[in-house]
Design an enzyme around this catalytic site. Structure first.
Site, PDB file in Angstrom:
ATOM      1  CG  ASP A   1     -22.411  10.027  15.973  1.00  0.00           C
ATOM      2  OD1 ASP A   1     -21.687  10.893  16.473  1.00  0.00           O
ATOM      3  OD2 ASP A   1     -23.562   9.763  16.384  1.00  0.00           O
TER       4      ASP A   1
ATOM      5  CD  GLU B   1     -18.051  -4.825  -1.584  1.00  0.00           C
ATOM      6  OE1 GLU B   1     -18.646  -5.707  -0.955  1.00  0.00           O
ATOM      7  OE2 GLU B   1     -18.632  -3.830  -2.087  1.00  0.00           O
TER       8      GLU B   1
END
Length: 561
Positions: free
Chosen positions: A220, A271
């Site tokens: 957002d 990751e």
């Protein structure tokens, strides 16, 4: 017929749709506004168990992923975009265990899960902000936010003349006389992203949800995090002037250094196997959008160009060409959206007449219609729905990912008649009714033809549903082969087989026709004109409305395979 080609970048061509690491490149993503989707506990607010109960429905649509608007603890000062705790679920809509069960059900059905993250501001009930208010000026607790002394001899004036996006001053005074910045509602204090603790805490939040199986994030206000608040602070006029330059020089929006934040986020995403993905809500100039979509950043950025476009073949062709070129240059894939939780639904926008003083912005026309009055546009609902169906079918044929807002698959119109005392959007209250706000697209969904809340809940709905909702309900459309729901299901399920790579070839037809081919020999034809047209050769695979004597009527799209 002459054809021209729009080719993807080498990187894009080498990553076909369906590959585990790049599923998002051509995904159909269904946006759920959780509080308005399905309520199972009778508190008139949609909940996570409600979403879990509707997973078979979501699977039947043919989508690839679900995007969840905020579900975090919140006072709902801005529909959940005022977050009290980024690593929990609002008790009114569930628990973390409910979230895990929903995530498992979606993944078992083969659907990915994207969640909203709101990094520009917290709520004023967040533990950090409560600590800031209880701490002295200049304290580490206040440095997580943006506090300033006021102007004037006694500091009683806001530090600047900046205006908040929801109206009024962008500054709010606290008891000890300082002011804090809120670019949206006063209940949404802006975070200080120059503070290392803020950066690190969001990295923890990204890992928290990724560890719970979240596949991606919708970011957002992605263009608002980095700010230059060095003295002297600019005036509103100076901000407006720098914003027009689109060069990263604005003190508050779309600064180049925001991408340093997202480079850190990308390291976290990578990751995981497959890497987590993200899409930026960045209301920036088209020339600035590519950096948000960079493979070293978030990976994708919303383009809202079709959402802002008139029903015009020239506009659609220009927008599609431009955005595919941007995607090629950035190595990302484009995103397409016609409706979401912030705008008047496109089935209504496309049916609104122009009015005096209208400058061609359909979003503004929608706002005028909501206000009513003698100068308001008039709505032809049948025309709007016909064009909405055609636009959606065209959008779903494009290379890239398509975002679908809950209820548009039912052909829902905007709910215009909501009593003022039932409204919840801060836009309405901050503008003192000068704008009606966004409640009309957030009214809870109709699942059944009748009942107290049309199947959304056994008790009621947090926003009033109109009597005509029953005719647009899932129950009413399930068995109708010509319904909008049936159209979405046919198109989305067919899209899985037809969408094989990210190329598009334009076909030059009459000016009022938008026509392109996709790999494998299938083609999409949209008639923007006022007369039926003859279709090119091929079998009609899906069409947005009935053909007339084998010809494609106005405001209609067909796929031919």
């Amino acid at each position: 017929m002459r054809t021209t080609s729009t080719q993807p970048s080498t990187a894009a061509a080498a990553q076909p749709a369906g590959d585990g690491a790049t599923w998002w490149r051509q995904a159909a993503v269904y946006q759920i506004y959780p509080r308005s989707f399905a309520d199972t506990d009778g508190n008139e607010i949609g909940d996570l168990k409600g979403i879990t109960s509707r997973v078979p429905y979501l699977k039947s649509l043919g989508i690839d992923a679900v995007w969840l608007s905020p579900f975090y603890p919140s006072a709902l000062a801005d529909g959940g975009y005022d977050v009290d705790d980024y690593r929990d679920v609002d008790p009114k809509i569930g628990t973390l265990a409910d979230f895990d069960a929903m995530s498992a059900a979606l993944h078992e059905a083969g659907l990915k899960l994207i969640v909203d993250i709101v990094p520009n501001h917290t709520s004023d009930r967040h533990e950090w902000f409560r600590e800031a208010l209880a701490s002295p000026k200049g304290s580490p607790a206040r440095d997580r936010y943006i506090f300033r002394d006021g102007a004037g001899s006694d500091g009683s004036l806001p530090p600047t003349d900046w205006e908040a996006n929801f109206g009024g001053s962008a500054w709010q005074r606290v008891d000890d006389g300082q002011w804090y910045l809120h670019l949206f509602a006063p209940e949404q204090p802006d975070l200080n992203w120059n503070n290392r603790e803020v950066c690190d805490d969001f990295l923890t939040t990204l890992r928290f949800w990724s560890d719970r199986g979240v596949d991606g994030f919708r970011v957002d206000v992605a263009h608002g995090l980095a700010k230059d608040l060095s003295d002297p602070l600019p005036t509103k006029a100076m901000l407006d002037e720098s914003n027009d330059r689109h060069d990263g020089s604005n003190a508050l929006w779309d600064r180049d250094d925001v991408h340093e934040i997202y480079a850190e986020w990308r390291k976290v995403f990578n990751e995981y196997d497959p890497p987590r993905t993200a899409v930026a809500e960045a209301w920036v100039h088209a020339d600035r959008r590519a950096r948000y979509a960079s493979p070293d950043g978030l990976g994708q950025a919303f383009n809202f160009d079709l959402l802002e476009a008139e029903w015009s073949p020239d506009e659609f062709r220009t927008i599609i060409t431009k955005n595919l070129a941007e995607a090629r240059d950035s190595g990302a894939s484009s995103t397409w959206v016609l409706s979401n939780h912030d705008v008047v639904r496109h089935a209504t926008r496309y049916g609104l007449t122009s009015v005096a003083g209208d400058h061609g912005d359909p979003r503004e026309r929608g706002k005028q219609w909501l206000l009513g009055g003698d100068d308001a546009p008039t709505l032809d609902g049948a025309l709007g729905l016909r064009r909405a169906r055609a636009a959606t079918l065209l959008m779903l044929a494009l290379p890239g990912s398509a975002y679908i807002y809950q209820g548009e698959e039912l052909g829902l119109q905007e709910v215009g008649e909501i009593p003022d005392d039932a409204r919840a959007d801060p836009v309405f209250f901050r503008s003192r009714g000068a704008e009606k706000g966004r409640d009309g697209c957030r009214v809870p969904l109709p699942w059944t033809r009748d009942g107290r809340a049309f199947g959304f809940s056994d008790t009621g709905a947090h926003l009033p549903q109109p009597s005509w909702f029953g005719a647009y309900s899932v129950e009413a459309e399930e068995s109708d082969l010509e319904s909008t729901l049936a159209l979405y299901r046919r198109a989305l399920n067919l899209r899985h087989r037809l969408q094989t790579d990210e190329t598009l070839n334009w076909v030059d037809d009459a000016p009022e026709v938008v026509h392109f081919t996709r790999p494998g020999g299938w083609r999409c034809v949209t008639n923007f004109g006022s007369e039926p047209i003859t279709l090119p050769g091929g079998d009609v695979a899906v069409v947005s409305g009935p053909l007339r004597a084998g010809m494609l009527p106005p405001d209609t799209t067909a796929w031919l395979a």
